[in-house]
Design a protein around this motif. Structure first.
Motif, PDB file in Angstrom:
ATOM      1  N   THR A 170      -9.322 -21.551 -52.079  1.00  0.00           N
ATOM      2  CA  THR A 170      -8.693 -19.727 -52.019  1.00  0.00           C
ATOM      3  C   THR A 170      -7.796 -19.479 -50.796  1.00  0.00           C
ATOM      4  N   GLU A 171      -8.972 -19.428 -49.525  1.00  0.00           N
ATOM      5  CA  GLU A 171      -8.174 -18.716 -48.521  1.00  0.00           C
ATOM      6  C   GLU A 171      -6.774 -19.670 -47.982  1.00  0.00           C
ATOM      7  N   ASP A 172      -7.474 -20.935 -48.125  1.00  0.00           N
ATOM      8  CA  ASP A 172      -5.744 -21.866 -48.250  1.00  0.00           C
ATOM      9  C   ASP A 172      -5.240 -22.023 -48.530  1.00  0.00           C
ATOM     10  N   MET A 173      -5.642 -22.173 -50.031  1.00  0.00           N
ATOM     11  CA  MET A 173      -3.515 -22.134 -50.607  1.00  0.00           C
ATOM     12  C   MET A 173      -3.160 -20.745 -50.465  1.00  0.00           C
ATOM     13  N   LYS A 174      -3.599 -19.229 -50.112  1.00  0.00           N
ATOM     14  CA  LYS A 174      -2.936 -18.054 -50.082  1.00  0.00           C
ATOM     15  C   LYS A 174      -3.231 -17.723 -48.950  1.00  0.00           C
ATOM     16  N   GLY A 175      -3.867 -18.298 -48.301  1.00  0.00           N
ATOM     17  CA  GLY A 175      -4.047 -17.696 -46.423  1.00  0.00           C
ATOM     18  C   GLY A 175      -2.768 -17.508 -46.081  1.00  0.00           C
ATOM     19  N   GLN A 176      -2.647 -17.152 -45.023  1.00  0.00           N
ATOM     20  CA  GLN A 176      -0.776 -17.337 -43.573  1.00  0.00           C
ATOM     21  C   GLN A 176      -1.047 -18.225 -42.868  1.00  0.00           C
ATOM     22  N   ALA A 177      -2.418 -19.050 -42.880  1.00  0.00           N
ATOM     23  CA  ALA A 177      -2.687 -20.233 -41.690  1.00  0.00           C
ATOM     24  C   ALA A 177      -4.070 -20.589 -41.736  1.00  0.00           C
ATOM     25  N   ASP A 178      -3.649 -21.902 -40.675  1.00  0.00           N
ATOM     26  CA  ASP A 178      -4.828 -23.101 -41.158  1.00  0.00           C
ATOM     27  C   ASP A 178      -5.048 -23.431 -39.552  1.00  0.00           C
ATOM     28  N   VAL A 179      -6.089 -23.446 -38.738  1.00  0.00           N
ATOM     29  CA  VAL A 179      -5.520 -24.164 -38.032  1.00  0.00           C
ATOM     30  C   VAL A 179      -7.288 -25.204 -37.822  1.00  0.00           C
ATOM     31  N   PRO A 180      -6.771 -26.695 -37.994  1.00  0.00           N
ATOM     32  CA  PRO A 180      -8.050 -27.843 -37.787  1.00  0.00           C
ATOM     33  C   PRO A 180      -7.727 -28.420 -36.165  1.00  0.00           C
ATOM     34  N   ILE A 181      -9.605 -27.887 -35.386  1.00  0.00           N
ATOM     35  CA  ILE A 181      -9.534 -28.171 -34.498  1.00  0.00           C
ATOM     36  C   ILE A 181     -10.694 -29.135 -34.345  1.00  0.00           C
ATOM     37  N   ALA A 182     -10.666 -30.719 -33.811  1.00  0.00           N
ATOM     38  CA  ALA A 182     -11.964 -31.221 -33.055  1.00  0.00           C
ATOM     39  C   ALA A 182     -11.998 -31.310 -32.126  1.00  0.00           C
ATOM     40  N   ILE A 183     -13.308 -31.459 -31.527  1.00  0.00           N
ATOM     41  CA  ILE A 183     -13.605 -31.155 -29.583  1.00  0.00           C
ATOM     42  C   ILE A 183     -15.138 -32.322 -29.522  1.00  0.00           C
ATOM     43  N   ALA A 184     -15.032 -32.676 -28.330  1.00  0.00           N
ATOM     44  CA  ALA A 184     -16.010 -33.239 -27.902  1.00  0.00           C
ATOM     45  C   ALA A 184     -16.968 -31.534 -27.550  1.00  0.00           C
ATOM     46  N   PRO A 185     -17.942 -31.795 -27.527  1.00  0.00           N
ATOM     47  CA  PRO A 185     -18.802 -30.172 -27.374  1.00  0.00           C
ATOM     48  C   PRO A 185     -18.896 -30.378 -26.465  1.00  0.00           C
ATOM     49  N   ARG A 186     -19.693 -31.844 -25.577  1.00  0.00           N
ATOM     50  CA  ARG A 186     -19.896 -31.116 -24.243  1.00  0.00           C
ATOM     51  C   ARG A 186     -18.866 -30.810 -23.310  1.00  0.00           C
ATOM     52  N   THR A 187     -18.073 -31.293 -23.146  1.00  0.00           N
ATOM     53  CA  THR A 187     -16.665 -30.816 -21.632  1.00  0.00           C
ATOM     54  C   THR A 187     -15.793 -29.829 -22.979  1.00  0.00           C
ATOM     55  N   ASP A 188     -15.963 -29.173 -24.000  1.00  0.00           N
ATOM     56  CA  ASP A 188     -14.553 -28.550 -25.015  1.00  0.00           C
ATOM     57  C   ASP A 188     -13.474 -29.220 -25.139  1.00  0.00           C
ATOM     58  N   ASP A 189     -13.174 -30.808 -24.497  1.00  0.00           N
ATOM     59  CA  ASP A 189     -12.021 -31.348 -24.390  1.00  0.00           C
ATOM     60  C   ASP A 189     -11.381 -31.529 -25.904  1.00  0.00           C
ATOM     61  N   ILE A 190     -10.527 -31.210 -26.071  1.00  0.00           N
ATOM     62  CA  ILE A 190      -9.802 -31.050 -27.828  1.00  0.00           C
ATOM     63  C   ILE A 190      -9.270 -32.686 -27.798  1.00  0.00           C
ATOM     64  N   LEU A 191      -9.772 -32.539 -29.287  1.00  0.00           N
ATOM     65  CA  LEU A 191      -9.141 -34.377 -29.540  1.00  0.00           C
ATOM     66  C   LEU A 191      -8.223 -34.239 -30.679  1.00  0.00           C
ATOM     67  N   LEU A 192      -8.352 -32.624 -31.448  1.00  0.00           N
ATOM     68  CA  LEU A 192      -7.326 -32.529 -32.557  1.00  0.00           C
ATOM     69  C   LEU A 192      -7.136 -31.640 -32.335  1.00  0.00           C
ATOM     70  N   LEU A 193      -5.979 -30.859 -32.090  1.00  0.00           N
ATOM     71  CA  LEU A 193      -4.906 -29.728 -33.050  1.00  0.00           C
ATOM     72  C   LEU A 193      -4.221 -29.569 -33.507  1.00  0.00           C
ATOM     73  N   GLN A 194      -4.076 -28.960 -34.415  1.00  0.00           N
ATOM     74  CA  GLN A 194      -3.267 -29.138 -35.955  1.00  0.00           C
ATOM     75  C   GLN A 194      -3.034 -27.610 -36.190  1.00  0.00           C
ATOM     76  N   MET A 195      -1.902 -27.061 -36.583  1.00  0.00           N
ATOM     77  CA  MET A 195      -1.444 -26.043 -37.403  1.00  0.00           C
ATOM     78  C   MET A 195      -0.567 -25.978 -38.920  1.00  0.00           C
ATOM     79  N   ASP A 196      -1.041 -25.226 -39.812  1.00  0.00           N
ATOM     80  CA  ASP A 196      -0.735 -25.505 -40.696  1.00  0.00           C
ATOM     81  C   ASP A 196      -0.344 -23.873 -41.178  1.00  0.00           C
ATOM     82  N   GLY A 197       0.830 -22.762 -41.257  1.00  0.00           N
ATOM     83  CA  GLY A 197       1.310 -21.509 -40.960  1.00  0.00           C
ATOM     84  C   GLY A 197       2.053 -20.839 -40.184  1.00  0.00           C
ATOM     85  N   HIS A 198       1.683 -19.698 -40.242  1.00  0.00           N
ATOM     86  CA  HIS A 198       2.072 -18.525 -39.386  1.00  0.00           C
ATOM     87  C   HIS A 198       1.060 -17.895 -38.817  1.00  0.00           C
TER      88      HIS A 198
END
Ligand code: UDP
Length: 236
Positions: A170-198
């Motif tokens: 419901t939050e995804d549908m009616k909310g304002q934005a969604d930012v999925p990320i993926a990381i390598a947790p030992r270094t916090d390197d970002i492996l994915l960063l997307q954004m939908d919304g404002h």
């Protein structure tokens, strides 16, 4: 419906709280590695095959292995039965999953090979790409694929004018934005960063901080799932 009321979300969570997550490593006997994951209303199975010779040969890379992730949503996974087969969205998610994994797998060790990762979404309630990547990472580790780190994925976003962790349907549908990320947790390197919304720049920073914190919590569960499998294995 109000998405945020008295500091609580539609499902009663606080803004920085994850949905309940359960991870099982290696439930499938015939795949080289596998993982079953439940994350709120999401149910996901991931299976890994390989490394094996990449076929057809023209897709081979003489310098490294290629990662072929295939994300598929079962037609019964959503309320409006989904038309079976690949579509634009599943191709996109397959691509970003392959890319996230490619950055941690020691692909140079397996020239001309392919590592296949199949991700089946059995039940969907937002955040399935994050659930898929998180499950695929455990399945890769279960298959013994050498990796620099075990990737982990989680989303944060904005719903009910608040920056929140791990949006539910419901939050995804009616909310304002969604930012999925993926990381390598030992270094916090970002492996994915997307954004939908404002969101504003400050809100994005806040969301990233929440999502990274969420990823670290899930990384512990991934490790526990792998340890549980291999402890049982040893005992047998
Ligand atoms: N969804 C759906 N039908 C579709 C695609 C998506 O009902 O064909 C729902 C599903 O619950 C999914 C959510 O919409 O989890 C959000 O989809 P999105 O594309 O944002 O990807 P996700 O958040 O699952 O990674």
């Amino acid at each position: 419906m109000e998405l945020m009321k008295d500091g609580k979300r539609t499902d009663g969570r606080k803004r920085d709280e994850l949905r309940p997550i359960k991870i099982e490593a290696g439930p499938l006997y015939r795949a080289n590695g596998s993982c079953y994951l439940e994350w709120g209303g999401n149910k996901v199975m991931a299976a890994v095959y390989g490394p094996k010779e990449a076929i057809p040969r023209h897709i081979q890379d003489p310098r490294k292995a290629i990662i072929e992730a295939k994300y598929n949503m079962a037609s019964f996974s959503v309320s409006d039965r989904k038309r079976p087969g690949p579509d634009r969205r599943s191709r996109e998610i397959s691509k970003i999953t392959s890319e996230a994994l490619e950055n941690v797998v020691l692909v140079e060790m397996f020239p001309r090979a392919s590592i296949e990762v199949e991700i089946e979404i059995l039940d969907a309630d937002a955040g399935t790409r994050c659930a898929g990547i998180t499950a695929a990472a455990v399945a890769m580790a279960d298959a013994g694929i050498p990796m620099r780190d075990i990737p982990v994925s989680c989303a944060a976003g904005k719903a009910g004018d608040t920056v929140v962790l791990d949006l539910v349907g419901t939050e995804d549908m009616k909310g304002q934005a969604d930012v999925p990320i993926a990381i390598a947790p030992r270094t916090d390197d970002i492996l994915l960063l997307q954004m939908d919304g404002h969101m504003t720049a400050e809100e994005i920073d806040e969301a990233l901080e929440l999502a990274i914190h969420g990823c670290h919590q899930i990384a512990e569960m991934q490790k526990e799932a792998l340890m549980t499998k291999y402890k049982t294995f040893e005992e047998e």
